[in-house]
Design a protein around this motif. Structure first.
Motif, PDB file in Angstrom:
ATOM      1  N   GLU A  86      59.348  12.824  63.009  1.00  0.00           N
ATOM      2  CA  GLU A  86      59.539  13.808  61.697  1.00  0.00           C
ATOM      3  C   GLU A  86      58.714  12.904  61.000  1.00  0.00           C
ATOM      4  OE1 GLU A  86      62.562  13.558  63.029  1.00  0.00           O
ATOM      5  OE2 GLU A  86      62.811  15.623  63.995  1.00  0.00           O
ATOM      6  N   ALA A  87      59.173  11.339  60.867  1.00  0.00           N
ATOM      7  CA  ALA A  87      58.656  10.271  60.063  1.00  0.00           C
ATOM      8  C   ALA A  87      57.178  10.075  60.369  1.00  0.00           C
ATOM      9  CB  ALA A  87      59.131   9.501  59.822  1.00  0.00           C
ATOM     10  N   VAL A  88      56.918  10.113  61.199  1.00  0.00           N
ATOM     11  CA  VAL A  88      55.367   9.798  62.106  1.00  0.00           C
ATOM     12  C   VAL A  88      54.166  11.233  62.203  1.00  0.00           C
ATOM     13  CG1 VAL A  88      54.243   9.968  64.301  1.00  0.00           C
ATOM     14  CG2 VAL A  88      56.419   8.824  64.162  1.00  0.00           C
ATOM     15  N   ARG A  89      54.606  12.392  61.499  1.00  0.00           N
ATOM     16  CA  ARG A  89      54.298  13.678  61.557  1.00  0.00           C
ATOM     17  C   ARG A  89      53.793  13.313  60.290  1.00  0.00           C
ATOM     18  NH1 ARG A  89      57.929  17.568  61.520  1.00  0.00           N
ATOM     19  NH2 ARG A  89      58.075  17.261  59.251  1.00  0.00           N
ATOM     20  N   ASP A  90      55.055  13.451  59.329  1.00  0.00           N
ATOM     21  CA  ASP A  90      54.582  13.118  57.656  1.00  0.00           C
ATOM     22  C   ASP A  90      53.737  12.001  57.375  1.00  0.00           C
ATOM     23  OD1 ASP A  90      56.631  15.519  57.556  1.00  0.00           O
ATOM     24  OD2 ASP A  90      58.448  14.034  56.724  1.00  0.00           O
ATOM     25  N   ALA A  91      53.433  10.529  57.866  1.00  0.00           N
ATOM     26  CA  ALA A  91      52.397  10.100  57.516  1.00  0.00           C
ATOM     27  C   ALA A  91      51.354  10.172  57.718  1.00  0.00           C
ATOM     28  CB  ALA A  91      52.963   8.885  58.692  1.00  0.00           C
ATOM     29  N   VAL A  92      51.251  11.211  59.734  1.00  0.00           N
ATOM     30  CA  VAL A  92      49.795  11.726  60.228  1.00  0.00           C
ATOM     31  C   VAL A  92      49.440  12.481  58.884  1.00  0.00           C
ATOM     32  CG1 VAL A  92      48.431  12.735  62.034  1.00  0.00           C
ATOM     33  CG2 VAL A  92      50.425  10.567  62.192  1.00  0.00           C
ATOM     34  N   ALA A  93      49.790  13.675  58.527  1.00  0.00           N
ATOM     35  CA  ALA A  93      49.656  14.641  57.261  1.00  0.00           C
ATOM     36  C   ALA A  93      49.338  14.291  56.457  1.00  0.00           C
ATOM     37  CB  ALA A  93      50.768  15.439  57.520  1.00  0.00           C
ATOM     38  N   SER A  94      50.418  13.243  55.850  1.00  0.00           N
ATOM     39  CA  SER A  94      49.171  12.064  54.681  1.00  0.00           C
ATOM     40  C   SER A  94      47.854  11.739  54.499  1.00  0.00           C
ATOM     41  CB  SER A  94      50.585  11.327  53.935  1.00  0.00           C
ATOM     42  OG  SER A  94      49.965  10.090  55.313  1.00  0.00           O
ATOM     43  N   THR A  95      47.552  11.683  55.480  1.00  0.00           N
ATOM     44  CA  THR A  95      46.148  11.032  55.939  1.00  0.00           C
ATOM     45  C   THR A  95      45.342  12.546  55.943  1.00  0.00           C
ATOM     46  OG1 THR A  95      46.576  10.435  58.197  1.00  0.00           O
ATOM     47  CG2 THR A  95      46.760   9.273  57.087  1.00  0.00           C
ATOM     48  N   GLY A  96      45.875  13.678  55.704  1.00  0.00           N
ATOM     49  CA  GLY A  96      44.909  14.344  56.328  1.00  0.00           C
ATOM     50  C   GLY A  96      44.588  15.046  57.481  1.00  0.00           C
ATOM     51  N   TYR A  97      45.439  14.477  58.489  1.00  0.00           N
ATOM     52  CA  TYR A  97      45.348  14.967  60.464  1.00  0.00           C
ATOM     53  C   TYR A  97      46.454  15.625  60.309  1.00  0.00           C
ATOM     54  CZ  TYR A  97      41.243  11.726  59.286  1.00  0.00           C
ATOM     55  OH  TYR A  97      40.273  11.072  59.229  1.00  0.00           O
ATOM     56  N   SER A  98      46.551  15.842  61.696  1.00  0.00           N
ATOM     57  CA  SER A  98      48.372  16.436  61.959  1.00  0.00           C
ATOM     58  C   SER A  98      47.867  15.990  63.911  1.00  0.00           C
ATOM     59  CB  SER A  98      47.842  17.635  61.969  1.00  0.00           C
ATOM     60  OG  SER A  98      46.380  18.283  62.499  1.00  0.00           O
TER      61      SER A  98
END
Length: 102
Positions: free
Chosen positions: A86-98
């Motif tokens: 979940e933390a990895v997903r959130d960090a990636v999402a914060s950059t505009g990617y998924s």
């Protein structure tokens, strides 16, 4: 083109060391070592790689990270450490990617 794809692995670089896609030095990737693998969508260049790497590096539990760039395809993120998905997903999402759902 399945099975015959041509992929170039780009080295992750710090902000002050220049562009990794122009480097001719051999690189060692964490992808060759054990870690948790994730598929990423939306990355198109080495700047995308650096942006994701910086975000992932700030996640508690990440010891190291490597991104194998596939422009226009599914890039691979390999993380060593104990960071929760979940933390990895959130960090990636914060950059505009998924992350690609499993």
């Amino acid at each position: 083109m399945r099975g015959n794809e041509s992929r170039k692995e780009l080295q992750l670089v710090s902000a002050g060391s220049g562009c990794s896609c122009c480097s001719h030095e051999p690189t060692e990737s964490l992808a060759a070592t054990r870690g948790t693998e994730y598929a990423l969508e939306g990355l198109t260049c080495s700047h995308c790689v650096v942006t994701v790497q910086r975000a992932i590096a700030s996640v508690k539990g990440v010891e190291a990270a490597s991104v194998d760039l596939v422009p226009g395809g599914r890039s691979r993120l390999v993380i060593s450490g104990s960071a929760p998905r979940e933390a990895v997903r959130d960090a990636v999402a914060s950059t505009g990617y998924s992350l690609v759902p499993r």
